[in-house]
Design a protein around this motif. Sequence first.
Motif, PDB file in Angstrom:
ATOM      1  N   UNK A  18       4.713  -4.825  -2.444  1.00 53.63           N
ATOM      2  CA  UNK A  18       4.238  -3.439  -2.555  1.00 53.63           C
ATOM      3  C   UNK A  18       5.173  -2.467  -1.840  1.00 53.63           C
ATOM      4  N   UNK A  19       5.873  -2.951  -0.803  1.00 57.35           N
ATOM      5  CA  UNK A  19       6.842  -2.077  -0.121  1.00 57.35           C
ATOM      6  C   UNK A  19       7.989  -1.707  -1.057  1.00 57.35           C
ATOM      7  N   UNK A  20       8.425  -2.682  -1.876  1.00 58.32           N
ATOM      8  CA  UNK A  20       9.494  -2.379  -2.844  1.00 58.32           C
ATOM      9  C   UNK A  20       9.003  -1.397  -3.898  1.00 58.32           C
ATOM     10  N   UNK A  21       7.748  -1.590  -4.313  1.00 57.00           N
ATOM     11  CA  UNK A  21       7.176  -0.647  -5.283  1.00 57.00           C
ATOM     12  C   UNK A  21       7.112   0.739  -4.655  1.00 57.00           C
ATOM     13  N   UNK A  22       6.712   0.775  -3.390  1.00 54.72           N
ATOM     14  CA  UNK A  22       6.628   2.052  -2.681  1.00 54.72           C
ATOM     15  C   UNK A  22       7.995   2.726  -2.613  1.00 54.72           C
TER      16      UNK A  22
END
Length: 523
Positions: free
Chosen positions: A367-371
């Motif tokens: 989710x950090x990469x998506x963020x």
Amino acid sequence: MNTKFLTTSKQDIELAGEIIRRGGLVAFPTETVYGLGANALDENAVKSIFAAKGRPADNPLIVHIAEKEDIIPLVKEVTPKAKALIDAFFPAPLTVILEKAERIPYVTSGGLETVAVRMPENETARALIKASGCPIAAPSANTSGLPSPTKAQHVISDMTGKIDAIIDGGECKFGVESTVITLVGEKPVILRPGAVTKEMLEKVIGEVEVSPAVLSGMKENETAASPGMKYKHYSPKAEIVIVEGEKVRFEEFVNALPDCFALCFEGDRVNVPHITYGKENDDLSQARELFDALRRLDEMGAKKVYARAPHKNGVGMAVYNRIIRAAAFRTVDLKKPFLIGLTGRTGAGKGYVGELLTELGFKVIDSDKISRALTEKNSPVLKEIQKTFGEDTVKDGVLDRALLAKRAFKSREETDKLNKIMHPEIIKRSIAEATALSVIDAPQLFEAGLQNECFKVISVIAPQEICLKRIMERDGISRERALERINAQLSEEYYIKNSDFVIINDLKSDVKAQLLEILDEIM
């Protein structure tokens, strides 16, 4: 005990009848499954059934009769609805429950004031009852808990040396036990579904209810009013997991799993070792083949089996009832993405658990990469961030991540403001990326509401001092800043309370062993 192996000849049926009369046990074919029969009116003979099967004595037995009128001395009253069903269906794979007559021993009724009676359609079964001269109490002729026998060979495997005789009558017509309906109470209730369906019964006697225990199991301390109501039943030695979902999703799921077997329908494209149990749109073929398929899985040495779920209508309800009990109600729901949530406070070590999951064949969605992707140069999200956290957080279309972190993580309130901007898009993209075996690594999984999209949630926890050290080394920030980030998150107690599983990552515990144990339970 020397078990005799008999045929359906008149001479052998007479011999089997004599064995029943003198208190012995005989396994015999019916149109549903093979039954293990004894004189229903002989307490000692009935007790020997429980001993041979290893069956709990509180599980009532079904009393088999040869003619319709044979039910009269076994019950207090043949009610109008009972008479209607008897006239319409007997002989058939249908069992009716009524208040018992005094001559029915409590050992036969499982200690209840009711008795379950049916007239089998199978001619050999009825011939045996006539030859014995008494009603025959008979559960399925298998070791208690194992799949019911639909072939004589199944009985031979389970019962040789334990009973007096086995009659080989070939393969059973239906393959699942009779429908059981209780007529004691305000409304007729199906306690066990079978080949005589709810719809068929309602055409004769009007509204019929289905017991909640049929598809969801008995409640704690609930008394079994019918055979087959126990929590785990019909189960092979292999561990069964029911997979709910469409054909393609099932195929993708099992083909992605290592070291598993599949129980599926003819035509399903699975690459793992598998056994089929009938055709997808043919309930009767599923019913006829299910128990044999479960036994064959054991013969193949299967340890863990993923079974494609049948539908729950018509005879399909009977198949689903048997297979969900064989699985002890363990299910995987693929009607939504099979997404495992991975979360925990910053610095707890989710990244390492994510690496382990990747090694095990899972797709880990970060989710950090998506963020980060959502906040790339000139992203529409940046305008909302500027509006909330200040114009200087974005310069020439580029986000100043350090400045945003300083402002957004200084308190829970400020973090919540950022979450309202980011979380809806993170959820949308996470679900879009999910495949057959996916994990979403999301530090703020609960804040985003992502737990509602997950099959199960795993939280990783670690002592605060270890978390602080990891954050300081990872991000090159001071202890004070690291503490700010931790305090802006939910408490460790919250993660523990709201997760399905917790992994302790304290430099002492075996993280991989904990993860494997969790996955074994989940899947």
